[in-house]
Motif scaffolding. Structure first.
Motif, mmCIF file in Angstrom:
data_model
loop_
_atom_site.group_PDB
_atom_site.id
_atom_site.type_symbol
_atom_site.label_atom_id
_atom_site.label_comp_id
_atom_site.label_asym_id
_atom_site.label_seq_id
_atom_site.Cartn_x
_atom_site.Cartn_y
_atom_site.Cartn_z
ATOM 1 N N PRO A 59 0.810 -1.229 0.000
ATOM 2 C CA PRO A 59 0.000 0.000 0.000
ATOM 3 C C PRO A 59 0.838 1.271 0.000
ATOM 4 C CG PRO A 59 -0.042 -1.045 2.163
ATOM 5 C CD PRO A 59 0.647 -2.000 1.243
ATOM 6 N N ALA A 60 2.085 1.186 0.462
ATOM 7 C CA ALA A 60 2.937 2.382 0.487
ATOM 8 C C ALA A 60 3.412 2.743 -0.919
ATOM 9 C CB ALA A 60 4.135 2.146 1.400
ATOM 10 N N LEU A 61 3.527 1.750 -1.787
ATOM 11 C CA LEU A 61 3.993 2.008 -3.155
ATOM 12 C C LEU A 61 2.841 2.151 -4.147
ATOM 13 C CD1 LEU A 61 7.001 -0.517 -3.377
ATOM 14 C CD2 LEU A 61 7.103 1.948 -2.979
ATOM 15 N N CYS A 62 1.689 1.532 -3.841
ATOM 16 C CA CYS A 62 0.561 1.561 -4.777
ATOM 17 C C CYS A 62 -0.009 2.982 -4.894
ATOM 18 C CB CYS A 62 -0.522 0.606 -4.281
ATOM 19 S SG CYS A 62 -1.996 0.586 -5.332
ATOM 20 N N LYS A 63 -0.151 3.451 -6.148
ATOM 21 C CA LYS A 63 -0.693 4.793 -6.418
ATOM 22 C C LYS A 63 -2.157 4.746 -6.849
ATOM 23 C CE LYS A 63 3.278 6.525 -5.445
ATOM 24 N NZ LYS A 63 3.489 7.187 -4.151
ATOM 25 N N ARG A 64 -2.778 3.566 -6.770
ATOM 26 C CA ARG A 64 -4.205 3.386 -7.106
ATOM 27 C C ARG A 64 -4.507 3.780 -8.545
ATOM 28 N NH1 ARG A 64 -1.971 4.498 -2.093
ATOM 29 N NH2 ARG A 64 -3.271 3.644 -0.431
ATOM 30 N N CYS A 65 -3.550 3.580 -9.443
ATOM 31 C CA CYS A 65 -3.790 3.930 -10.840
ATOM 32 C C CYS A 65 -4.704 2.918 -11.521
ATOM 33 C CB CYS A 65 -2.468 4.046 -11.597
ATOM 34 S SG CYS A 65 -1.550 2.485 -11.722
ATOM 35 N N GLY A 66 -4.743 1.681 -11.011
ATOM 36 C CA GLY A 66 -5.623 0.664 -11.578
ATOM 37 C C GLY A 66 -5.061 -0.056 -12.783
ATOM 38 N N ASN A 67 -3.826 0.245 -13.171
ATOM 39 C CA ASN A 67 -3.244 -0.414 -14.345
ATOM 40 C C ASN A 67 -3.220 -1.934 -14.185
ATOM 41 O OD1 ASN A 67 -2.834 2.050 -15.461
ATOM 42 N ND2 ASN A 67 -0.595 2.052 -15.317
ATOM 43 N N CYS A 68 -2.904 -2.401 -12.999
ATOM 44 C CA CYS A 68 -2.811 -3.845 -12.770
ATOM 45 C C CYS A 68 -4.161 -4.521 -12.993
ATOM 46 C CB CYS A 68 -2.311 -4.120 -11.367
ATOM 47 S SG CYS A 68 -3.302 -3.324 -10.067
ATOM 48 N N SER A 69 -5.204 -3.908 -12.482
ATOM 49 C CA SER A 69 -6.538 -4.493 -12.594
ATOM 50 C C SER A 69 -7.007 -4.534 -14.046
ATOM 51 C CB SER A 69 -7.527 -3.681 -11.751
ATOM 52 O OG SER A 69 -8.824 -4.215 -11.856
ATOM 53 N N VAL A 70 -6.686 -3.467 -14.798
ATOM 54 C CA VAL A 70 -7.103 -3.405 -16.199
ATOM 55 C C VAL A 70 -6.298 -4.374 -17.056
ATOM 56 C CG1 VAL A 70 -7.274 -1.914 -18.230
ATOM 57 C CG2 VAL A 70 -7.863 -1.013 -15.974
ATOM 58 N N ALA A 71 -4.994 -4.506 -16.761
ATOM 59 C CA ALA A 71 -4.131 -5.352 -17.598
ATOM 60 C C ALA A 71 -4.338 -6.838 -17.325
ATOM 61 C CB ALA A 71 -2.675 -4.980 -17.342
#
Length: 207
Positions: A121-133
């Protein structure tokens, strides 16, 4: 010098030596039961679970490719170390090598692979790229691939209340697309291999 040559000629001319030289027979070579050769495919159908590839300790030794309407594992002999783990891990017995399958059937043992998706959670920027890819997410929720917003709770991961959360880690296939897509290296996909013994799948040990 000349005496040595004569001695050799006499030795080679002996009937017993000539008979052994031309007619000697060695015992046929037998493959030891513990030997694990290069994996070969059986006639069973591959379900593309990728268990073989995920358990393989040799990079580049195995690929699972689509051939027409079916999936098929391909062993790259230059990389394969003949450990036989892919044979043991395959739940459909698509691969075989030596007596591995016979021993597995006799002892009722096999390997089971699962994957843990860990998000920092400290590195995650909540961009959502992982979920979309994620290819599994795309298949479950086609709307996600087009809009970037998940409409299903059946996906592996999605943003909930401003945080990226893993909802269904059991659906992860270990492809690591999320890990490679994350711009901040906030995701790690860990493989967990468990040894299973017994026809009822009793867990005996884990690693």
């Amino acid at each position: 010098m000349s005496s040595s040559v004569i001695w050799y000629l006499k030795e080679f001319a002996r009937g017993e030596w000539l008979r052994k030289f031309f007619f000697v027979k060695t015992a046929p070579l037998e493959t030891p039961p513990h030997f694990r050769g290069f994996p070969q495919t059986t006639e069973n159908l591959c379900t593309h679970c990728l268990a073989c590839r995920m358990i393989c300790p040799a990079p580049g030794a195995i690929d699972v490719l689509r051939e027409g309407e079916v999936w098929m594992p391909h062993i790259h002999l230059g990389h394969c170390i003949r450990c036989g783990l892919c044979v043991e891990a395959c739940p459909e017995n698509v691969l075989t090598s030596g007596r591995i399958l016979d021993v597995q059937k006799r002892d009722q043992t096999m390997y089971a692979s699962t994957f843990h998706v860990i998000i920092d959670p400290a590195l995650c920027k909540r961009c959502g790229n992982c979920s979309v890819a994620c290819p599994v997410n795309k298949e479950i929720d086609p709307y996600l691939a087009g809009t970037g917003t998940a409409s299903s709770e059946e996906v592996i991961m999605r943003i909930i209340r401003g945080e990226m959360r893993v909802i269904h880690p059991e659906k992860c296939t270990g492809c690591k697309t999320c890990e490679e897509t994350c711009p901040n290296h906030a995701i790690r996909v860990a493989r967990v291999v468990r040894g299973i013994h017994g026809d009822k799948g009793v867990l005996e040990e884990s690693s």
